[in-house]
Motif scaffolding. Sequence first.
Motif, PDB file in Angstrom:
ATOM      1  N   LEU A 171       0.839  -1.209   0.000  1.00  0.00           N
ATOM      2  CA  LEU A 171       0.000   0.000   0.000  1.00  0.00           C
ATOM      3  C   LEU A 171       0.871   1.255   0.000  1.00  0.00           C
ATOM      4  CD1 LEU A 171      -2.807  -0.843   2.596  1.00  0.00           C
ATOM      5  CD2 LEU A 171      -3.062  -0.603   0.116  1.00  0.00           C
ATOM      6  N   LYS A 172       2.071   1.139   0.561  1.00  0.00           N
ATOM      7  CA  LYS A 172       2.973   2.293   0.676  1.00  0.00           C
ATOM      8  C   LYS A 172       3.755   2.536  -0.602  1.00  0.00           C
ATOM      9  CE  LYS A 172       3.294   1.383   5.558  1.00  0.00           C
ATOM     10  NZ  LYS A 172       3.614   0.143   6.228  1.00  0.00           N
ATOM     11  N   GLY A 173       3.628   1.669  -1.593  1.00  0.00           N
ATOM     12  CA  GLY A 173       4.325   1.856  -2.860  1.00  0.00           C
ATOM     13  C   GLY A 173       5.087   0.616  -3.291  1.00  0.00           C
ATOM     14  N   LYS A 174       5.788   0.767  -4.408  1.00  0.00           N
ATOM     15  CA  LYS A 174       6.541  -0.344  -4.987  1.00  0.00           C
ATOM     16  C   LYS A 174       7.594  -0.834  -4.007  1.00  0.00           C
ATOM     17  CE  LYS A 174       6.281   1.539  -9.633  1.00  0.00           C
ATOM     18  NZ  LYS A 174       7.047   2.138 -10.734  1.00  0.00           N
ATOM     19  N   LYS A 175       7.802  -2.133  -4.045  1.00  0.00           N
ATOM     20  CA  LYS A 175       8.822  -2.755  -3.195  1.00  0.00           C
ATOM     21  C   LYS A 175       9.569  -3.804  -4.013  1.00  0.00           C
ATOM     22  CE  LYS A 175       7.536  -1.137   0.987  1.00  0.00           C
ATOM     23  NZ  LYS A 175       7.101   0.153   0.573  1.00  0.00           N
TER      24      LYS A 175
END
Length: 96
Positions: A21-25
Amino acid sequence: MEATLSVIGGRWKGVVLFHLLKGKKRFGELRRHLPNCTQRMLTLQLRELEEDGLVKRTVFPEIPPRVEYELTPFGRSVEPILVGMRDWGEKYKARL
């Protein structure tokens, strides 16, 4: 309920989705967030989430290969469920 749990159920899928949810990983970043999850299990969970259309996997043609995972628009649709589960879990832990 059964359809939802068949997609995001299990020990790691919800946690993986929550971190995305916080972005690409990258794979290594997800491994650090899930120290108790084996590499094999994380790979399996990511593949299943990709097959279900919640996660997009991007491979960059580099040496060594770089792979990034991110939520698809469909994957973003589970955000309210995941946030609700986190909130409930925090209330549950406070109750203990």
